[in-house]
Scaffold this motif. Structure first.
Motif, PDB file in Angstrom:
ATOM      1  N   SER A  97      23.423 -24.787 100.742  1.00  0.00           N
ATOM      2  CA  SER A  97      24.032 -23.656 100.172  1.00  0.00           C
ATOM      3  C   SER A  97      23.968 -22.235 100.988  1.00  0.00           C
ATOM      4  O   SER A  97      24.731 -21.167 100.878  1.00  0.00           O
ATOM      5  N   LEU A  98      22.977 -22.021 102.069  1.00  0.00           N
ATOM      6  CA  LEU A  98      22.840 -21.216 102.933  1.00  0.00           C
ATOM      7  C   LEU A  98      23.646 -21.334 104.256  1.00  0.00           C
ATOM      8  O   LEU A  98      23.692 -22.367 104.817  1.00  0.00           O
ATOM      9  N   SER A  99      24.184 -20.417 104.827  1.00  0.00           N
ATOM     10  CA  SER A  99      24.907 -20.304 105.854  1.00  0.00           C
ATOM     11  C   SER A  99      23.876 -20.421 106.972  1.00  0.00           C
ATOM     12  O   SER A  99      22.782 -20.168 107.082  1.00  0.00           O
ATOM     13  N   ARG A 100      24.500 -20.923 108.139  1.00  0.00           N
ATOM     14  CA  ARG A 100      23.679 -21.006 109.494  1.00  0.00           C
ATOM     15  C   ARG A 100      23.130 -19.640 109.744  1.00  0.00           C
ATOM     16  O   ARG A 100      21.777 -19.702 110.222  1.00  0.00           O
ATOM     17  N   ARG A 101      23.652 -18.331 109.649  1.00  0.00           N
ATOM     18  CA  ARG A 101      23.204 -17.152 109.955  1.00  0.00           C
ATOM     19  C   ARG A 101      21.917 -16.852 109.130  1.00  0.00           C
ATOM     20  O   ARG A 101      20.914 -16.535 109.429  1.00  0.00           O
ATOM     21  N   GLU A 102      22.071 -17.144 107.618  1.00  0.00           N
ATOM     22  CA  GLU A 102      21.066 -16.944 106.710  1.00  0.00           C
ATOM     23  C   GLU A 102      19.841 -17.871 107.032  1.00  0.00           C
ATOM     24  O   GLU A 102      18.664 -17.449 106.843  1.00  0.00           O
ATOM     25  N   ARG A 103      19.934 -19.346 107.330  1.00  0.00           N
ATOM     26  CA  ARG A 103      18.960 -20.078 107.737  1.00  0.00           C
ATOM     27  C   ARG A 103      18.044 -19.692 109.042  1.00  0.00           C
ATOM     28  O   ARG A 103      16.960 -19.633 109.156  1.00  0.00           O
ATOM     29  N   GLU A 104      18.949 -19.145 109.881  1.00  0.00           N
ATOM     30  CA  GLU A 104      18.316 -18.544 111.319  1.00  0.00           C
ATOM     31  C   GLU A 104      17.698 -17.265 110.743  1.00  0.00           C
ATOM     32  O   GLU A 104      16.480 -17.228 111.244  1.00  0.00           O
ATOM     33  N   ARG A 105      18.058 -16.398 110.130  1.00  0.00           N
ATOM     34  CA  ARG A 105      17.311 -15.217 109.762  1.00  0.00           C
ATOM     35  C   ARG A 105      15.998 -15.713 108.838  1.00  0.00           C
ATOM     36  O   ARG A 105      15.078 -15.235 109.266  1.00  0.00           O
ATOM     37  N   LEU A 106      15.984 -16.691 107.928  1.00  0.00           N
ATOM     38  CA  LEU A 106      14.841 -17.066 107.113  1.00  0.00           C
ATOM     39  C   LEU A 106      13.902 -17.663 108.145  1.00  0.00           C
ATOM     40  O   LEU A 106      12.553 -17.551 107.932  1.00  0.00           O
ATOM     41  N   ALA A 107      14.388 -18.517 109.405  1.00  0.00           N
ATOM     42  CA  ALA A 107      13.383 -18.855 110.248  1.00  0.00           C
ATOM     43  C   ALA A 107      12.854 -17.963 111.062  1.00  0.00           C
ATOM     44  O   ALA A 107      11.565 -18.010 111.380  1.00  0.00           O
ATOM     45  N   ARG A 108      13.416 -16.905 111.300  1.00  0.00           N
ATOM     46  CA  ARG A 108      13.081 -15.772 112.127  1.00  0.00           C
ATOM     47  C   ARG A 108      11.760 -14.997 111.282  1.00  0.00           C
ATOM     48  O   ARG A 108      10.662 -14.719 111.649  1.00  0.00           O
ATOM     49  N   ARG A 109      12.209 -14.789 110.080  1.00  0.00           N
ATOM     50  CA  ARG A 109      11.028 -14.315 109.127  1.00  0.00           C
ATOM     51  C   ARG A 109       9.929 -15.177 108.973  1.00  0.00           C
ATOM     52  O   ARG A 109       8.859 -14.652 109.291  1.00  0.00           O
ATOM     53  N   ALA A 110      10.194 -16.446 108.845  1.00  0.00           N
ATOM     54  CA  ALA A 110       8.945 -17.185 108.664  1.00  0.00           C
ATOM     55  C   ALA A 110       8.046 -17.272 110.059  1.00  0.00           C
ATOM     56  O   ALA A 110       7.035 -17.395 109.900  1.00  0.00           O
ATOM     57  N   ALA A 111       8.763 -17.388 111.115  1.00  0.00           N
ATOM     58  CA  ALA A 111       7.960 -17.147 112.366  1.00  0.00           C
ATOM     59  C   ALA A 111       7.171 -16.104 112.432  1.00  0.00           C
ATOM     60  O   ALA A 111       6.086 -15.950 112.930  1.00  0.00           O
ATOM     61  N   MET A 112       7.664 -14.719 111.945  1.00  0.00           N
ATOM     62  CA  MET A 112       6.896 -13.436 111.753  1.00  0.00           C
ATOM     63  C   MET A 112       5.738 -13.530 111.038  1.00  0.00           C
ATOM     64  O   MET A 112       4.718 -13.257 111.528  1.00  0.00           O
ATOM     65  N   LEU A 113       6.018 -14.183 110.013  1.00  0.00           N
ATOM     66  CA  LEU A 113       4.859 -14.357 108.933  1.00  0.00           C
ATOM     67  C   LEU A 113       3.929 -15.189 109.283  1.00  0.00           C
ATOM     68  O   LEU A 113       2.678 -15.079 109.157  1.00  0.00           O
ATOM     69  N   ASP A 114       4.357 -16.286 109.988  1.00  0.00           N
ATOM     70  CA  ASP A 114       3.365 -17.140 110.638  1.00  0.00           C
ATOM     71  C   ASP A 114       2.232 -16.631 111.656  1.00  0.00           C
ATOM     72  O   ASP A 114       1.211 -16.658 111.620  1.00  0.00           O
ATOM     73  N   ALA A 115       3.280 -15.783 112.492  1.00  0.00           N
ATOM     74  CA  ALA A 115       2.326 -14.961 113.568  1.00  0.00           C
ATOM     75  C   ALA A 115       1.242 -14.053 112.604  1.00  0.00           C
ATOM     76  O   ALA A 115       0.112 -14.043 113.306  1.00  0.00           O
TER      77      ALA A 115
END
Length: 135
Positions: free
Chosen positions: A29-47
């Motif tokens: 249900s998520l667009s590719r753009r939204e999945r990429e945004r969530l992945a970037r957010r996750a990378a920032m939180l992991d760091a």
């Protein structure tokens, strides 16, 4: 190992696993753009989680978080306008969501069992979770 628990000990791995337990980045249900945004957010939180665990919240700078996440400092502010404090709250929110998912899974798996066994299982999972998450 208990069902629904995480076996790796690095804090960022645990955070990612808990985040993924409550949020599926591949949901159709998520667009590719939204999945990429969530992945970037996750990378920032992991760091941020890794650096907070290693250096402490006060000693960690946004420049270090940006470098660890391989994003510019401005990108961090695009995702977290409140800066480091907002990142910390987002980390806690994700951990809370993961714990909530852990409890929901446990209660679903133990439906119909005696209350004493259910609560014993909850305590065991909590102890395991906090043992894995200690930094």
């Amino acid at each position: 190992m208990l069902p629904g628990t995480v076996s790796q000990t690095p804090m960022s791995t645990v955070t990612s696993a808990l985040r993924n337990a409550s949020q599926d980045l591949s949901a159709p249900s998520l667009s590719r753009r939204e999945r990429e945004r969530l992945a970037r957010r996750a990378a920032m939180l992991d760091a941020a989680t890794t650096l907070f665990a290693e250096k402490g919240y006060d000693s960690t700078t946004l420049d270090e978080v940006a470098e660890q996440a391989e994003f510019g400092k401005g990108t961090l502010y695009n995702y977290f306008p409140g800066g480091k404090k907002e990142i910390l709250f987002a980390v806690f929110d994700d951990l809370f969501d993961g714990l909530r998912a852990l409890f929901a899974t446990h209660f679903a798996e133990t439906e119909g069992q005696p209350v004493r066994e259910v609560y014993r299982g909850v305590i065991e999972r909590m102890l395991h979770h906090f043992t894995v998450n200690q930094a």
